[in-house]
Write an enzyme that holds these catalytic residues in place. Sequence first.
Site, PDB file in Angstrom:
ATOM      1  N   ARG A 351       0.826  -1.216   0.000  1.00 43.46           N
ATOM      2  CA  ARG A 351       0.000   0.000   0.000  1.00 43.46           C
ATOM      3  C   ARG A 351       0.856   1.261   0.000  1.00 43.46           C
ATOM      4  NH1 ARG A 351      -4.799  -2.836   1.790  1.00 43.46           N
ATOM      5  NH2 ARG A 351      -4.135  -4.278   3.396  1.00 43.46           N
ATOM      6  N   VAL A 352       2.084   1.125   0.410  1.00 45.72           N
ATOM      7  CA  VAL A 352       2.889   2.318   0.648  1.00 45.72           C
ATOM      8  C   VAL A 352       4.172   2.309  -0.179  1.00 45.72           C
ATOM      9  CG1 VAL A 352       4.421   3.152   2.510  1.00 45.72           C
ATOM     10  CG2 VAL A 352       2.000   2.873   2.938  1.00 45.72           C
TER      11      VAL A 352
END
Lengths: 493, 167
Positions: A351-352
């Site tokens: 996600r990052v």
Amino acid sequence: MKDFTAYLNETEEIGYVEQVADAIIYVSGLPKVKVDEIVVFETGEFGHVFSINPDFVEVLIFSKQHIQPGTRVARTNEVLRIPVGSGLLGRVINPLCQAIDDGKPIQGLSERRPIHPPAPGIIERKSITKQFETGVLLVDLAIPLGHGQRELILGERKTGKTNFLTRTILTQTKKGNICVYAGIGKKKMDIKKVAEFFKKEGVLDKMVIAATGSSDSTGLIYLTPYMAMTIAEYFRDQGKDVLLVLDDMTSHAKFYREIALLGRRFPGRNSYPSDIFYAHAKLMERGGNFKTDKGEASITCLPVAETSQGDLSGYIETNLMSMTDGHLYFDRDLFYLGRRPAIHPFLSVTRVGRQTQDVLRRELSREIMSFLNLYEKMQSFVHFGAEINENIKATLSMGDKIIAFFTQITPHVMPLKLEMALFAMFWANLWDGKDANSIKDEMYKTAEAYNSDEKIKKKIDSLSETDSFNKMLGIIKQEGPGLLKEVLVRSGN
Amino acid sequence: MQNNLPSSDIFKNLRTLKETEEFLSQINNTLESLFKIKRGSFSQVLDKNMGAENAQILKKIAEEKKIDLSNHSSLEKLLFEIKQEISKVKVLKLYLAIDPTPQIIENTSSWVKENLGEDVVLDIERDETILGGAIISFDGQYKDFSLRKTLDEIFKSKRNEVFALIK
């Protein structure tokens, strides 16, 4: 720590053991005791106040020594704090920071820190901008991670999770970062093997191994990940980037369930206590990228979760997925097909990590994922047994080569720029017409040359100093053959 | 302590933990015997198991609660209630350097019941290492008034003088 009598005279409060239930001791008395306080028994053992009821106090004991009912208990007026310092590097310790390897007593422990501090707030945090190198081609190129990310390592038993973690730890320690490995309720032989492996690789002096065996007391096993995080926080505050591996959190959940059931907590789903989410979330929240007095520093957390029969919808697994910034899924079927690492690129999530990539890496990553997607779809045509045209054959052949490209069996550490250059060489068909083994062989020779020859390293690094993948491919097509020739000459071919 | 029973007479007789445990054991014996006796001989069982004084108190309680001594179920319920009340006694633990005489126990117990409540009993233990004085523990509180502690404190405060003497 002082002795029992000293604490008794200091606090002027006394308790008596009423009931013993394995790891939980029920104590009467101690009217002003606080939760998380340490209490000491007259036999010398000590425990940690787990919960307080009107009639008794629940104490989680850290020793396997049998405590008799009627034993006196005294408060210490202190919360559990562990000694931390640079003296922990290179050592194997238990959650109370006592050495369990064969070395000398631990020196150089300059401060004491609580095991359950609150997680830092928003002000102390910074956005994740730096890519975290694992040394694994598939992850670094297609499913990137960032420094400060919490990425769950998910998969069944014997699917290569530990190999992946070992390679990641080797990569990070060789870059000068600190690694804390928490072995939660593992076999003592496995812990010893891990320590010996890293000692042989010469990186143990950059690591702390915090471990509990499966025969240790449940209370001690429960503390392991929290204590490992406290050590990671110490090194973060020294301005270092820290990798924290928690192996594994599903075992931790089971031990916590045992403690909760002994403590007569109402069993929830799968008999886990209702605060199992909080028990793990409060730990994960302590990871991240932070502003410290010594500059930007991060704690990258890799918790491990073992699934059962490929079930990703298990209670603990889904809990951990929701409190982390993505997961890498180790597929059993891919493992049996010989893929190493057996990471499923479409069931894995980051996600990052993508925000840490520059334009070049993002294009590279997109290229890989879209091709793999195409390859998966093409595979379905093969099942029909029908005639397949040349395009599909070429795609399938390229796909097989890409899979072979991403397969890493030996623990070679691959820096990111080298990985990018190798992939670009592969994508530019510099190894066209060669079989998978030859390609692998030349790749490893290039890696060896990169690690040992400064001139070749500089050339390879310069290849990734472009702002688009197409430009990079153009440069590779021009300079790649010459570079490969130089590598082969250097290795005696 | 909320108390539907007039058990203060029982508590008056219970001075120590040992006496309390003995009394509870007697009640258990009586309960076991309850359904073995013939109709009308509960009084004899009480006298046999409890001793004259305690038996008298229990008979008085049964009378006050208008319980027929031949109604075994009511008697059983009464004895269970008394047993529950007695189990809730609070214990004041005393460590003394000597074995206390009956007079010391009586005086101490009276003071305790007057000042801390009738439901408090003594648990006296002998510990010669305290040399003198007493260590008191009650309701989670712990106070050391022993001679040993006093001497320790004196030695700690006069440590330098002691070292000077030795040198």
